[in-house]
Write an enzyme that holds these catalytic residues in place. Structure first.
Site, PDB file in Angstrom:
ATOM      1  N   GLY A  22      99.686  35.404-103.530  1.00 33.20           N
ATOM      2  CA  GLY A  22      98.508  34.557-103.644  1.00 33.20           C
ATOM      3  C   GLY A  22      98.861  33.171-104.113  1.00 33.20           C
ATOM      4  CB  SER A  23      98.814  30.047-103.136  1.00 35.15           C
ATOM      5  OG  SER A  23      99.038  28.720-103.540  1.00 35.15           O
ATOM      6  CB  SER A  29      93.049  25.402-108.302  1.00 36.72           C
ATOM      7  OG  SER A  29      92.649  26.275-109.340  1.00 36.72           O
ATOM      8  N   GLY A  83      98.398  27.578-109.458  1.00 39.20           N
ATOM      9  CA  GLY A  83      99.766  28.016-109.197  1.00 39.20           C
ATOM     10  C   GLY A  83      99.868  29.091-108.134  1.00 39.20           C
ATOM     11  CE  LYS A  85      97.713  32.014-112.211  1.00 35.71           C
ATOM     12  NZ  LYS A  85      96.446  31.515-112.834  1.00 35.71           N
ATOM     13  CG  ASP A 132      86.908  29.461-110.835  1.00 31.72           C
ATOM     14  OD1 ASP A 132      85.971  29.379-110.015  1.00 31.72           O
ATOM     15  OD2 ASP A 132      88.098  29.317-110.520  1.00 31.72           O
TER      16      ASP A 132
END
Length: 1005
Positions: free
Chosen positions: A726-727, A729, A731, A747, A844
């Site tokens: 995964g990527s 905002s 890292g 991460k 978030d």
């Protein structure tokens, strides 16, 4: 939900009285006359004669003059009005073209002309839009449609209804810019509050000089100032502009409204001092200025408002002392100053008020002795004086009227004995006097309060025992006794408290055994009895408290075994049994619990420590149990001080031993040889990569560990691109399988942007512990590189799982799994909001930040932009969050509250119910899932279109319940959204496995 909403509307700004007035006006407009004869008999005869003559006159008119074209126009206007509305309760079924409009439900007519004069349709679940055809009702003087779900814009054609006197659309879903209604010069009541109207605040209202009542509050107007032109409304008695996004100071013209009785500018950004000129409004009985930016003192001139009943300036920045003249406001019923900067002593005269019911001044700096007679002469129902510096004896007359429900006086400097008079205060529901210097024994009767939901004596110097009368307090949710000098045994009557959720009696001198009756407390989630003198065995009945999350019995002299029944406590998150005299083996099944915190140290336990428990708790959780042991390999890796378990002698034959040994040696050689080749290959690749980048490994990594585990910095930081999972905002995230066993998620933070995210993750995840919050094991830093090591989630994130399918095209997540995910995630967010001190706002919440373990247990992740409320306040320096999940108020305000997280979680619930993404082309340009769902709520058939068709129809009833919760969470106005604690309760009620779950709206308190 509508009933709850109607209740909120009535509680804000006194609209109940306005509604009654409107009904009277509607009745008046239909010319139903009332004459007062001298006797009852004469009156009845007169009314009969009048009705007969009226009926005869109407019949003659109808025979001589058939219905006119105007009447036909009115019928068509009403039918068009009906056709653009949706009527789920079928209240408008008798609106038919063949009938007279005077017979239509909710329609009022002039008895002579037959023309329509009023429409009154309150709280009957109408939706749809108001048709412009309403303008065909030329004689209309009252349009009364509050507490429905009508949407769309207000048609400008309404100005053709020149006789309109009452326009009440409060509590609907209307939007858009308000049309100029200034031509409606006959308007006396205009109430458009609690909608979604936007654009500039309407200056034209200053031209409606006949207005008696004006309500435009709780809308989404652009930020602006209060119009000076409001001063033209000389007849105004009720002004409600709360939550209208107003700023600046109150214009002087407002203080020329001599007829004004209610002034409500609450929940805006109004600043400056409260003008002395407010004393000109001699008829005022209600002033609501809370949640603004007012500064300065309370003007002594306020005392001239002798009719004043309600005064609320809470949550401002006001200071100084309360003027003594306030004691002259003899009609005060409500007085609220909480969350300001007031100082000094309260005037003694306030204690003599005879009508006071509600008094709230918490979070100020008041000091000195509290007024002696306070409550002695008044029907006091609620008082909150917490978080001040009051000293001396605790006031003894607060419940003199025997009506007190809420007594909150925590965090002051009160001292001495607690008055016995409160033993007669049987009406108390919330009773909190913690964090004072009170001492002595508490009278028996004070323990037995049949209506109490919270009894809080914590953090004082009380002595004596816990009375048997505690069993009378059967409504208790929380009993808080920590940090006192209470002694004696815990009474068996604790088992009567069937609603108890939290029992905290730590740091006292309680003795004897823990009563087994505590096992009857099925709602219990937190039990703290640490640091007492309790003895005897831990009752196995505690395993019956299925909802237990937090259990702490440390620092007693408990003996015997750890009950096997603890393994059934599936909700348990933290278990501390340290510093006792417990013996025997540690139950192996405790490994199933996946605890975030465990401590069995300083006991007399024996045998092997279960592997997973050791990984959970680490070395410190089992020290000073001298008969405990672990495997040699585990001891070496963890550098543990715990003894090594001895290996039992084998009873196998010599030949079998030799054969087994031979197999082991051969296998080991093969593994070693393969390992050497693999490591050499990896080292060579790593060396080449580093050489290409011009980087040499620096062995000096800074490692900060938050959970006990053995981590090798070089291994963690040598990440392979093929393991990228995964990527985001902050890292890139990789899967990492360590050589010595165990899988982690690592991460790698982006360089240049990592500092804030790293700080937030370390400060928050490094401290909090909850089974539904992702565990942060460690942080590694060197130069500009930073790595965070988390527990690995086998099933990825919720967004991925929602859109994955298994064989046969079925969704990976059936409804039971989705419900489990919703409830677990809600509990985690509720923990952040309500159980962390200070609270934490995630900012978030979204489906990609809800990770799923192997058993689909959800874990909230990514705290890179989270805020600690106490540190950040409510203002955020930058816009944060993810498009589609951001609460609408953040589009025009940087005030971040817990309700922002509630909105985001509501979007996640919509994803779970619909199986859709927050944004899809089908919703329309710039439209989101909240809008799309709202468009399908007009009738029962349409509602079913929103549900994920891949989910079994048998789950529809439960899905509807969760959909209702999602709609509550995504309400536009933050004040109308539930808290996360309420959301958890509602989700529990929506459990598909419960016998009769039902739907319950959140409590309004």
């Amino acid at each position: 939900m509508e009933q709850s909403r109607s209740k909120i509307l009535r509680q804000n700004g006194g609209r109940e009285s306005v509604g009654n007035f409107i009904k009277k006006e509607s009745k008046y407009s239909s010319c139903e006359m009332t004459i007062m004869p001298f006797s009852s008999f004469g009156m009845n005869r007169y009314r009969l004669s009048l009705h007969f003559l009226t009926a005869l006159l109407l019949l003659l008119i109808f025979l001589l003059f058939p219905p006119s074209n105007a009447l036909t126009v009115e019928i068509q206007s009403l039918l068009q009005f009906k056709n653009q509305l949706k009527d789920p309760s079928n209240s408008l079924a008798n609106w038919k073209e063949s009938d007279s409009p005077c017979n239509f439900t909710g329609v009022y007519c002039d008895p002579l002309s037959g023309r329509v004069t009023g429409i009154s349709l309150e709280n009957i679940s109408l939706s749809g839009e108001i048709s412009p055809a309403i303008s065909g009702l030329q004689s209309l003087n009252s349009l009364f449609l509050p507490s429905n779900s009508i949407s769309g814009e207000l048609p400008f054609q309404l100005i053709n209804c020149s006789s309109l006197r009452v326009l009440n659309l409060t509590g609907n879903d209307m939007n858009g810019t308000l049309p100029d209604l200034s031509p409606l010069r006959s308007l006396e009541i205009l109430d458009l509050s609690f909608n979604y109207f936007s654009g500039r605040f309407p200056n034209w209202v200053g031209k409606l000089t006949n207005l008696d009542s004006l309500g435009l509050g709780q809308n989404g107007f652009d930020e602006g100032e209060i119009p000076e032109s409001l001063g033209n409304l000389k007849n105004l008695t009720w002004l409600y502009l709360a939550g209208a996004n107003l700023r600046g100071q109150i214009p002087q013209s407002i203080f020329r409204l001599k007829a004004l009785e209610t002034l409500d500018f609450s929940s805006n950004s109004i600043s400056g001092e409260i003008p002395k000129a407010i004393s000109n409004l001699q008829l005022l009985n209600k002033i609501e200025l809370f949640s603004n930016n007012f500064t300065g003192d309370i003007p002594p001139e306020l005392s001239k408002l002798t009719l004043l009943r309600e005064f609320d300036i809470s949550k401002n920045q006001m200071s100084g002392e309360v003027p003594a003249e306030i004691g002259n406001l003899k009609n005060l019923v409500v007085f609220q100053l909480y969350e300001n900067y007031f100082t000094g002593e309260l005037p003694a005269g306030i204690g003599d008020l005879q009508h006071l019911e509600s008094f709230s001044i918490y979070r100020n700096n008041f000091s000195g002795v509290f007024p002696v007679n306070f409550g002695r002469f008044s029907p006091l129902k609620s008082i909150d004086i917490s978080e001040n510096k009051f000293s001396g004896q605790f006031p003894r007359f607060l419940c003199e009227s025997k009506m007190l429900q809420f007594l909150l006086a925590l965090d002051n400097n009160f001292s001495g004995d607690f008055p016995e008079s409160y033993a007669e205060c049987k009406t108390l529901e919330r009773f909190r006097v913690s964090k004072n210097r009170l001492s002595g024994m508490i009278a028996n009767g004070i323990w037995g309060l049949p209506s109490a939901k919270i009894i809080d004596f914590g953090d004082n110097n009380f002595t004596g025992g816990l009375s048997l009368d505690i069993g009378i307090s059967a409504s208790l949710n929380q009993l808080l006794l920590q940090n006192n000098n209470f002694s004696g045994e815990l009474p068996l009557q604790l088992g009567n408290l069937s609603q108890l959720e939290k029992l905290s009696a730590s740091y006292n001198s309680f003795s004897g055994e823990i009563p087994s009756q505590i096992g009857d407390l099925k709602q219990l989630s937190s039990l703290h009895l640490e640091e007492n003198s309790l003895s005897g065995p831990i009752p196995s009945e505690l395993g019956q408290c299925a909802g237990l999350v937090d259990l702490n019995l440390a620092g007693n002299t408990l003996s015997g075994n750890i009950p096997e029944t603890f393994a059934t406590l599936n909700s348990l998150n933290s278990l501390n049994l340290s510093q006792n005299k417990l013996s025997g083996l540690i139950p192996h099944d405790l490994e199933k619990l996946k605890l975030s915190s465990i401590d069995f140290s300083k006991n007399q336990l024996s045998g092997r420590v279960p592997f997973d428990l050791f990984v959970m708790g680490g070395d410190q959780s089992f020290l000073e149990n001298y008969n405990l042991c672990i495997d040699q390999k585990l001891r070496d890796e963890a550098r543990s001080l715990i003894s090594v378990c001895s290996v039992k002698k084998s009873t196998n034959k010599i030949t079998e031993k030799k054969l087994a040994l031979f197999c082991i040696i051969v296998s080991a050689l093969v593994v070693i040889f393969a390992g050497v080749l693999f490591v050499s290959h990896r080292k060579h690749e790593s060396y080449l990569k580093n050489l290409e980048k011009g980087q040499e490994k620096d062995p000096n990594w800074k490692l900060e560990s938050f959970h006990p585990t053995q981590l090798n910095a070089d291994e963690i930081c040598s990440l392979e691109e093929e393991n990228l999972i995964g990527s985001g905002s902050t890292g890139r995230v990789y899967r990492l399988d360590l050589k010595n066993g165990g899988t982690f998620a690592v991460k790698q933070l982006w360089k240049g942007k990592h500092v804030k995210a790293l700080k937030a993750e370390m400060e928050i995840l490094g401290k909090i512990r909850h089974k539904n919050i992702l565990k942060l094991y460690a942080c590694l830093m060197r130069g500009g590189s930073s790595f965070l090591v988390y527990e690995y989630m086998e099933n990825g994130n919720l967004f991925q799982a929602l859109h994955r399918q298994i064989k046969g095209g079925k969704p990976e997540l059936n409804w039971d799994r989705r419900y489990k995910i919703a409830l677990g995630a809600a509990k985690a967010i509720a923990y952040l909001h309500h159980d962390c001190a200070p609270p934490i706002i995630h900012r978030d919440i979204k489906s990609t930040n809800i990770l799923l373990a192997e058993d689909y247990e959800p874990k909230i992740a990514d705290f890179g932009i989270a805020k600690v409320v106490e540190e950040s306040g409510i203002d955020s320096s930058c816009f944060a969050g993810t498009h589609g999940y951001i609460a609408p108020e953040l589009a025009y305000s940087l005030k971040v509250t817990e309700k922002s997280d509630v909105y985001s979680f509501g979007v996640v619930l919509l994803e779970l119910v619909t199986g859709r993404s927050p944004f899809e082309a089908e919703y329309g340009e710039w439209k989101d899932i909240v809008y799309w769902v709202s468009c399908h709520l007009n009738d029962r058939e349409d509602i079913h279109e929103v549900f994920d068709r891949r989910v079994s129809d048998s789950a529809k009833a439960e899905m509807i319940k969760v959909l209702r919760i999602a709609i509550l969470c995504t309400t536009k106005l933050p004040s109308l959204r539930p808290t996360m604690r309420d959301v958890v309760k509602m989700l529990i009620d929506a459990d598909p496995c419960s016998i009769s779950p039902g739907y319950k709206a959140p409590e309004q308190y």
